[in-house]
Design a protein around this motif. Structure first.
Motif, PDB file in Angstrom:
ATOM      1  N   PRO A  82       0.810  -1.226   0.000  1.00  0.00           N
ATOM      2  CA  PRO A  82       0.000   0.000   0.000  1.00  0.00           C
ATOM      3  C   PRO A  82       0.838   1.268   0.000  1.00  0.00           C
ATOM      4  CG  PRO A  82      -0.112  -1.107   2.135  1.00  0.00           C
ATOM      5  CD  PRO A  82       0.565  -2.043   1.195  1.00  0.00           C
ATOM      6  N   ARG A  85       2.130   1.714  -3.497  1.00  0.00           N
ATOM      7  CA  ARG A  85       1.050   2.150  -4.403  1.00  0.00           C
ATOM      8  C   ARG A  85       0.747   3.631  -4.207  1.00  0.00           C
ATOM      9  NH1 ARG A  85      -1.445  -2.910  -2.894  1.00  0.00           N
ATOM     10  NH2 ARG A  85      -2.790  -1.774  -1.431  1.00  0.00           N
ATOM     11  N   ALA A  86       0.724   4.073  -2.960  1.00  0.00           N
ATOM     12  CA  ALA A  86       0.433   5.486  -2.707  1.00  0.00           C
ATOM     13  C   ALA A  86       1.533   6.373  -3.279  1.00  0.00           C
ATOM     14  CB  ALA A  86       0.285   5.728  -1.208  1.00  0.00           C
ATOM     15  N   ASP A 100      -4.435   3.169   1.047  1.00  0.00           N
ATOM     16  CA  ASP A 100      -3.012   3.303   0.746  1.00  0.00           C
ATOM     17  C   ASP A 100      -2.458   4.599   1.326  1.00  0.00           C
ATOM     18  OD1 ASP A 100      -3.310   0.949  -0.597  1.00  0.00           O
ATOM     19  OD2 ASP A 100      -3.254   1.834  -2.610  1.00  0.00           O
TER      20      ASP A 100
END
Length: 567
Positions: A82, A85-86, A100
């Motif tokens: 996460p 992804r962020a 995220d």
């Protein structure tokens, strides 16, 4: 992909202080390079990496013992965590999932707790706070963001290259609706680094909030040049919509949706398509687009509220209330509270509407305490449901601050009209229609102002345009627009008088001379009677017998017949 409903951190709220540590979610460290410079490794990490390198070297030396299957070449790469992804979404300028972002906040909080001199991590943390606060409609995050961004600038000033913190402050000012300050920070970054693409979305929001359409268009064009992709297409679609170019807006928004990759990015694009369909007066299409967005990212608040709006237009009010309540449970935005209250009021549920309006006032007060300027929304609410004079005062102050968008012009014009000053309202209402694209609500307000001023032809055209654009643009105002239009009746035969060509001039009448009286003529000589003629001749003749010719010319008179002859 993780499509579970996204929740903000459990410890959020106005009473939560910055110095208290949040329970950070378990998250793996970033496996891709963040946009900012990565923090320096600790001594423990260095030793761990050295040990790992020795083991890896031994494995490589004895590679004949540990064989790697050939089919591993085609194996899919590991799924990013996460935090990664962020960071990837942030680096691309795309929205990240709320879960995220929460993981990213926890990760950066831990890091700056042991590395307080990492300016880049403070800037990332502050920007993440802004985005979570915007998504969750929780202004408490804005106070935390301000402290983190200022801490970043304390460690390394913006003049020394810390433009990321300046961009974060511009984002924070936009979230608080302080567009003058957002413009200041954004233009400061642009002046120093014109090719820093991350600042242009903030400049676009600031210029739109100030009503500077020309500068906003220039910023969109520059953003597209520097960072072509889904975010730039989305901004271009919104620009086309604001200018009233519906076909261009739809085509560009559809292109963005086709190119979107991550669930958060896809949901945002589909939600934008739903907004465009709603504004065109196509609630069924809007419901379909919002539903698609919710299938991609469950709990997407803008799509929940948008679908509720469209369902209400279709008469499916129970489902609309359900979606509004679901959106408010995740993101108690004041705009959603106002919409649900007006839906209750349109159904005659006065108790429910009053309860929603009380929640709205509470939310606005909470935001004001955290530095959020909600004068526009509060002015709209007061003009329609509360103190009209207070609405005029609020919106006039907003206008004097330089916030001169089409939305502020419309709200101020409507408040003036409701207060009885329709003459003063006309200028603002007309400005809103001219600058606001094809907005049904703006057209309705202008039509009602013109109707109050006795300009019935113009009022009829605006009301017809509002209902043609979106027949169900508001559960309260759309029926009033239809009622006002019915009261005005049909236009006069032949169209409005000012639309008729001037009558052609009549041809000049032929000039007939006036009859003139005949000139007097001398009387013609009359022949003398026989006896007079004979007397005249005798007077002219000398004494003696008349000549034979004269005797022959003299008329012979018959002598009276005897009585015997008569019988």
């Amino acid at each position: 992909m993780d499509l579970t409903p996204q929740q903000p951190p459990g410890a959020s709220g106005p009473e939560y202080s910055f110095d208290t540590d949040w329970p950070a979610p378990d998250a793996s460290p970033p496996d891709s390079a963040p946009p900012a410079e990565p923090p320096p490794p600790t001594m423990r990490t260095t030793l761990r990496r050295a040990a790992f390198g020795m083991v890896a070297g031994a494995v490589l030396v004895t590679g004949a013992v540990v064989a790697v299957p050939d089919d591993d070449k085609d194996a899919a790469p590991p799924v990013a965590g996460p935090v990664s992804r962020a960071l990837s979404a942030t680096a691309a300028g795309s929205p990240a999932a709320l879960a995220d972002l929460t993981a990213l906040i926890g990760d950066r909080q831990k890091w700056v707790g042991t590395h307080p001199s990492d300016a880049d991590s403070w800037a990332v943390l502050g920007s993440a706070y802004v985005e979570v606060g915007r998504r969750a409609a929780d202004p408490a995050y804005y106070s935390r963001a301000e402290q983190a961004l200022k801490r970043s600038l304390d460690v390394r000033p913006g003049e020394s290259g810390n433009t990321a913190a300046w961009v974060g402050l511009a984002s924070l000012a936009n979230a608080r609706r302080d567009f003058v300050t957002a413009k200041k920070w954004g233009e400061t970054v642009r002046a120093r680094q014109p090719k820093e693409w991350t600042v242009y979305p903030q400049l676009i929001d600031a210029y739109n909030g100030l009503g500077d359409q020309k500068s906003a268009i220039t910023a969109v064009e520059r953003f597209t040049e520097l960072r072509a992709g889904v975010p730039a297409l989305g901004r271009a679609a919104e620009m086309y919509r604001d200018r009233g170019w519906r076909e261009d807006a739809l085509a560009t928004a559809q292109d963005a949706a086709n190119r979107a990759k991550t669930p958060a990015e896809k949901a945002a694009c589909l939600s934008r398509l739903g907004d465009l369909a709603w504004e065109r007066g196509e609630p069924k299409e809007a419901v379909a687009q919002y539903g698609a967005a919710l299938r991609v990212e469950k709990g997407h608040q803008p799509s929940l509220a948008g679908r509720a709006r469209a369902l209400a237009a279709l008469g499916r009010t129970d489902e609309a209330v359900r979606d509004y309540q679901a959106a408010l449970a995740k993101s108690p935005r004041p705009a959603y509270l106002l919409e649900l209250g007006e839906l209750y009021e349109s159904q005659g549920l006065d108790g429910d509407s009053v309860g929603q309006y009380e929640k709205l006032r509470t939310a606005l007060d909470r935001g004001k305490a955290r530095g959020v300027d909600e004068s526009l929304l509060l002015g709209r609410f007061e003009a329609a449901h509360g103190d009209v004079d207070a609405a005029v005062e609020l919106l006039r102050a907003e206008w004097r601050r330089g916030h001169r968008s089409a939305a502020v012009a419309d709200a101020l014009g409507w408040a003036l009209h409701r207060s009885g000053d329709s003459d003063g309202a006309l200028e603002y209402a007309q400005r809103a229609v001219d600058a606001g694209g094809q907005n049904a609500s703006y057209a309705y307000h202008l039509g009602m102002v013109q109707r109050a001023l006795g300009d019935y032809g113009s009022a009829r055209r605006q009301l017809e345009g509002a209902l043609r654009t979106n027949p169900k643009f508001s559960p309260l105002d759309a029926p009033l627009a239809q009622e006002a239009l019915d009261t005005l009746g049909e236009p006069p035969a032949g169209g409005p008088a000012d639309m008729q060509p001037p009558p052609a001039p009549e041809p000049p009448a032929p000039q007939v001379p006036a009859p003139q009286a005949p000139a007097p003529q001398a009387p013609a000589p009359q022949a003398p009677a026989p006896q007079q003629q004979q007397q005249q001749q005798q007077q002219q003749q000398p004494d003696g017998p008349a000549p034979a010719a004269a005797v022959a010319q003299a008329p012979v008179q018959a002598s009276p017949a005897p009585a015997a002859a008569v019988h």
